[in-house]
Design an enzyme around this catalytic site. Structure first.
Site, PDB file in Angstrom:
ATOM      1  N   GLY A  44       1.033  -1.328  -0.128  1.00 53.05           N
ATOM      2  CA  GLY A  44       0.024   0.314  -0.129  1.00 53.05           C
ATOM      3  C   GLY A  44       1.044   1.101   0.375  1.00 53.05           C
ATOM      4  O   GLY A  44       1.971   1.235  -0.476  1.00 53.05           O
ATOM      5  N   ARG A 276      -4.576  14.188   2.762  1.00 51.84           N
ATOM      6  CA  ARG A 276      -4.916  13.166   2.168  1.00 51.84           C
ATOM      7  C   ARG A 276      -6.149  12.960   2.033  1.00 51.84           C
ATOM      8  O   ARG A 276      -6.706  13.483   2.718  1.00 51.84           O
ATOM      9  CB  ARG A 276      -4.680  12.167   2.829  1.00 51.84           C
ATOM     10  CG  ARG A 276      -2.674  12.210   2.536  1.00 51.84           C
ATOM     11  CD  ARG A 276      -2.021  10.589   2.768  1.00 51.84           C
ATOM     12  NE  ARG A 276      -2.745  10.097   2.249  1.00 51.84           N
ATOM     13  CZ  ARG A 276      -1.916   9.645   0.842  1.00 51.84           C
ATOM     14  NH1 ARG A 276      -0.871  10.478   0.162  1.00 51.84           N
ATOM     15  NH2 ARG A 276      -1.834   8.699   0.204  1.00 51.84           N
ATOM     16  N   HIS A 448      18.522   3.483  33.535  1.00 50.48           N
ATOM     17  CA  HIS A 448      19.509   4.834  33.756  1.00 50.48           C
ATOM     18  C   HIS A 448      21.110   5.092  32.927  1.00 50.48           C
ATOM     19  O   HIS A 448      22.034   3.746  33.293  1.00 50.48           O
ATOM     20  CB  HIS A 448      19.908   5.529  35.356  1.00 50.48           C
ATOM     21  CG  HIS A 448      20.932   6.894  35.209  1.00 50.48           C
ATOM     22  ND1 HIS A 448      20.231   7.971  35.418  1.00 50.48           N
ATOM     23  CD2 HIS A 448      22.194   6.643  35.389  1.00 50.48           C
ATOM     24  CE1 HIS A 448      21.469   8.975  34.911  1.00 50.48           C
ATOM     25  NE2 HIS A 448      21.926   8.133  34.634  1.00 50.48           N
TER      26      HIS A 448
HETATM   27  C1  LIG Z   1       4.194  10.172   2.727  1.00 47.47           C
HETATM   28  C2  LIG Z   1       3.770   9.759   3.940  1.00 47.47           C
HETATM   29  C3  LIG Z   1       4.225   9.218   5.108  1.00 47.47           C
HETATM   30  C4  LIG Z   1       4.011   8.635   5.876  1.00 47.47           C
HETATM   31  N1  LIG Z   1       4.355   8.599   6.998  1.00 47.47           N
HETATM   32  C5  LIG Z   1       3.386   7.688   7.894  1.00 47.47           C
HETATM   33  C6  LIG Z   1       4.419   7.326   9.595  1.00 47.47           C
HETATM   34  O1  LIG Z   1       5.063   7.606   9.514  1.00 47.47           O
HETATM   35  N2  LIG Z   1       3.208   6.106  10.530  1.00 47.47           N
HETATM   36  C7  LIG Z   1       2.075   5.932  10.160  1.00 47.47           C
HETATM   37  O2  LIG Z   1       1.272   5.158  10.585  1.00 47.47           O
HETATM   38  N3  LIG Z   1       1.567   6.801   8.654  1.00 47.47           N
HETATM   39  C8  LIG Z   1       2.068   7.359   7.804  1.00 47.47           C
HETATM   40  N4  LIG Z   1       1.718   7.474   6.879  1.00 47.47           N
HETATM   41  C9  LIG Z   1       0.238   7.436   6.354  1.00 47.47           C
HETATM   42  C10 LIG Z   1       0.001   5.372   5.849  1.00 47.47           C
HETATM   43  O3  LIG Z   1       0.307   5.589   4.653  1.00 47.47           O
HETATM   44  C11 LIG Z   1      -1.519   5.625   5.733  1.00 47.47           C
HETATM   45  O4  LIG Z   1      -1.807   5.926   6.693  1.00 47.47           O
HETATM   46  C12 LIG Z   1      -1.510   3.689   5.274  1.00 47.47           C
HETATM   47  O5  LIG Z   1      -0.791   3.401   4.464  1.00 47.47           O
HETATM   48  C13 LIG Z   1      -2.843   3.174   5.141  1.00 47.47           C
HETATM   49  O6  LIG Z   1      -3.388   2.314   5.177  1.00 47.47           O
HETATM   50  P1  LIG Z   1      -4.665   1.760   4.341  1.00 47.47           P
HETATM   51  O7  LIG Z   1      -4.780   0.104   4.105  1.00 47.47           O
HETATM   52  O8  LIG Z   1      -6.133   2.599   4.629  1.00 47.47           O
HETATM   53  O9  LIG Z   1      -3.741   2.383   2.550  1.00 47.47           O
HETATM   54  P2  LIG Z   1      -3.252   2.120   1.563  1.00 47.47           P
HETATM   55  O10 LIG Z   1      -1.504   1.756   2.721  1.00 47.47           O
HETATM   56  O11 LIG Z   1      -3.094   3.412   1.309  1.00 47.47           O
HETATM   57  O12 LIG Z   1      -3.240   1.187   0.546  1.00 47.47           O
HETATM   58  C14 LIG Z   1      -4.392   1.114  -0.123  1.00 47.47           C
HETATM   59  C15 LIG Z   1      -3.743   0.133  -1.295  1.00 47.47           C
HETATM   60  O13 LIG Z   1      -5.358  -0.364  -2.481  1.00 47.47           O
HETATM   61  C16 LIG Z   1      -5.166  -0.307  -3.477  1.00 47.47           C
HETATM   62  N5  LIG Z   1      -6.037   0.622  -3.298  1.00 47.47           N
HETATM   63  C17 LIG Z   1      -7.405   1.570  -3.849  1.00 47.47           C
HETATM   64  N6  LIG Z   1      -8.053   1.400  -4.596  1.00 47.47           N
HETATM   65  C18 LIG Z   1      -8.241   0.423  -5.348  1.00 47.47           C
HETATM   66  C19 LIG Z   1      -9.269  -0.304  -6.508  1.00 47.47           C
HETATM   67  N7  LIG Z   1     -10.074   0.177  -6.546  1.00 47.47           N
HETATM   68  N8  LIG Z   1      -8.842  -1.954  -6.890  1.00 47.47           N
HETATM   69  C20 LIG Z   1      -7.557  -2.092  -5.883  1.00 47.47           C
HETATM   70  N9  LIG Z   1      -6.815  -1.905  -5.350  1.00 47.47           N
HETATM   71  C21 LIG Z   1      -7.072  -0.552  -4.822  1.00 47.47           C
HETATM   72  C22 LIG Z   1      -4.165   0.899  -3.508  1.00 47.47           C
HETATM   73  O14 LIG Z   1      -3.599   0.868  -4.956  1.00 47.47           O
HETATM   74  C23 LIG Z   1      -3.296   0.699  -2.717  1.00 47.47           C
HETATM   75  O15 LIG Z   1      -2.218  -0.087  -2.737  1.00 47.47           O
HETATM   76  C24 LIG Z   1       2.292   7.970   5.821  1.00 47.47           C
HETATM   77  C25 LIG Z   1       1.667   8.563   4.868  1.00 47.47           C
HETATM   78  C26 LIG Z   1       2.201   9.525   3.012  1.00 47.47           C
HETATM   79  C27 LIG Z   1       1.963   9.407   2.124  1.00 47.47           C
END
Ligand SMILES: Cc1cc2nc3c(=O)[nH]c(=O)nc-3n(C[C@H](O)[C@H](O)[C@H](O)COP(=O)(O)OP(=O)(O)OC[C@H]3O[C@@H](n4cnc5c(N)ncnc54)[C@H](O)[C@@H]3O)c2cc1C
Length: 474
Positions: A44, A276, A448
């Site tokens: 993701g 986001r 410590h």
């Molecule tokens: C630069 C950056 C730094 C970050 N740093 C942190 C951090 O340090 N710590 C932290 O906790 N969070 C961080 N985040 C946030 C974190 O990445 C997200 O909260 C997390 O990835 C969310 O997980 P998720 O499983 O909800 O979805 P996502 O990780 O967004 O994954 C969703 C997946 O669904 C897929 N998808 C979407 N639509 C479809 C579809 N129709 N069909 C099939 N697949 C689909 C996408 O391709 C993606 O792979 C960061 C985000 C960014 C952008």
């Protein structure tokens, strides 16, 4: 098919930290699981273009900054020579290793992994379209929707230019620009801005509100902001970006200050990091009974059920905070509920960490929240100037803060700013989840000299008995 299959078919849309944690748990509980994602392996946003690549680059920034600060101890390194291709390669190899590992874990658990875009035809029928346009239908008993989020954009500022980046393109580090404007003073802007600043870019941060990191307590943010002001070229608060245009050698940005006065400034590159948005459109949710709220989040209950009995939603698509660890925990809950376990997502404390230098982390109740709710709390602060360990690191600029209930003494919130705050905060989460009191924390012997001692000493300060700070209780 899982060996101990109970026959229930679960489709997980999205292979991020929410989706793959849900899928792995569901498979471990005996369900037949399919993950659908656009990428070749699970991971993701977090692994491909979020948490992991940003932290790999922040590690590089730390090496550069540490080498510079070694001068304080009489150790002088020369100006670092940066091989950008190698740095990019290093970051990419971390991503490849981690996502490849997750692919292996899918195979080991006999999870079917389908690469393509998912779309609901009906509540229990999902169409997957591959990149080449091939379609397949998957029947499901339950779907866990974990499609995540994408960078928000400002439609008025959309211009077609490679010089205007979002977090995904900025993490590719296409070059080291001479100057960079970061639009948005949230955690993503500050983290990526810190990387470019360490590489030698003159970074300006522009933030619409009157402070960085809205949501975090000001006493913690002020410490971070002080150091950020030495790392960044400029931090412009209460300033709006009104327009972007490209000329031969940069992006001309129109900035408007709090008094409504506007001016133009040119930057080599611009990073738009203004938040986001959930990926709830384009999934065919109109063919289901799922409800999406005005902010685009899928509405869920404590068990992460949507208003469609066959669909659950977790992670960024299901609401704030949009953080990987929140997504994973929700995913595991949804899988358990589908397997028939009576569980719910009811955390007392979800930690938030900003991985800048210093790091800033908090969990549970914040002081701002307590004030807004008119809630009576007791607060103790331990400035790291009194920490031996912080002095050995030449980093006395940190602060640890404990928020407790004045009647029960229970720890309600913890905030930490300083190097390593992101690791230290887990102790606060554990204290809050376990219903620990300040006296429990103070009586727990901490090693410590460590920065973790600051948590113990802050707890002692609630009673006016700090060892390294004289602050008797009034
Ligand atoms: C630069 C950056 C730094 C970050 N740093 C942190 C951090 O340090 N710590 C932290 O906790 N969070 C961080 N985040 C946030 C974190 O990445 C997200 O909260 C997390 O990835 C969310 O997980 P998720 O499983 O909800 O979805 P996502 O990780 O967004 O994954 C969703 C997946 O669904 C897929 N998808 C979407 N639509 C479809 C579809 N129709 N069909 C099939 N697949 C689909 C996408 O391709 C993606 O792979 C960061 C985000 C960014 C952008």
């Amino acid at each position: 098919m899982s060996e101990q299959s109970n026959g229930k078919q679960v489709v997980v849309i999205g292979g991020g930290p929410g989706g793959y944690a849900a899928a792995f748990m569901a498979a471990d509980l005996g369900l037949d699981v399919t993950i659908i994602d656009l990428e070749p392996n699970p991971g993701g946003v977090c692994l491909y273009r979020g948490c992991i690549p940003s932290k790999a680059l922040l590690h590089c920034a730390k090496i550069i900054n540490d080498a510079e600060e070694a001068e304080h101890w009489g150790i002088k390194f020369g100006k670092p020579k940066i091989d950008l291709d190698k740095m990019r390669e290093g970051k990419n190899s971390v991503v490849a290793k981690m996502t490849g590992g997750l692919g292996q874990l899918c195979k080991a658990r006999r999870i079917q992994y389908v690469q393509g875009r998912a779309n609901f035809e009906e509540s229990r029928l999902v169409k997957v379209t591959s990149e080449s346009g091939k379609e397949q239908m998957i029947k499901t008993d339950y779907t866990i929707l974990a499609a995540g989020s994408r960078p928000a954009t400002i439609p008025d500022l959309l211009i077609e230019s490679e010089r205007v980046m979002n977090s995904t393109s900025a993490l590719q580090i296409p070059e080291i620009p001479k100057s960079l404007l970061v639009i948005g003073g949230g955690y993503i802007g500050l983290e990526i801005g810190s990387v470019y600043a360490a590489l030698g870019t003159k970074v300006t941060v522009v933030e619409m509100t009157d402070g960085l990191l809205p949501g975090a307590d000001r006493d913690l943010v002020n410490i971070l902001a002080k150091r950020m002001s030495t790392i960044f070229h400029k931090i412009l608060l209460q300033t709006k970006v009104k327009g972007l245009s490209e000329d031969a050698d940069g992006i001309v940005v129109t900035l408007e200050d709090a008094q409504g006065k506007s001016r133009k400034e040119k930057f080599d590159r611009v990073l738009v990091s203004i938040g986001r948005r959930p990926n709830s459109s384009g999934l065919g949710l109109n063919n289901t009974g799922v409800t999406v709220n005005s902010k685009g989040f899928v509405e869920v209950d404590l068990q992460r059920r949507t208003s469609d009995p066959h669909i659950f939603a977790i992670g960024d698509i299901a609401g704030e905070p949009m953080l990987a660890h929140k997504a994973s925990h929700e995913g595991r809950i949804a899988a358990e509920v589908i397997a028939g376990n009576n569980v719910a997502f009811e955390p007392r404390a979800i930690p938030a960490v900003v991985f800048t230098d210093p790091e800033l982390a908090w969990c549970g109740l914040t002081e701002a929240q307590a004030t807004a709710e008119g809630r009576e709390v007791e607060i103790a602060r331990f400035p790291w100037g009194a920490s031996g360990r912080a002095s050995t690191l030449n980093r006395s600029d940190g602060l640890t803060k404990l928020i407790t209930d004045p009647t029960s003494g229970q720890v309600l919130g913890v905030g930490i700013v300083g190097p390593g705050a992101g690791e230290l905060i887990s102790q606060g989460v554990l204290a809050i989840e376990m219903g620990a009191t300040a006296s429990d924390v103070g009586l727990s012997i901490h090693p410590h000299p460590t920065l973790s001692e600051t948590i113990m000493e802050t707890a002692d300060l609630i009673f006016g008995h700090g060892t390294h700070i004289y602050k008797p209780k009034k």
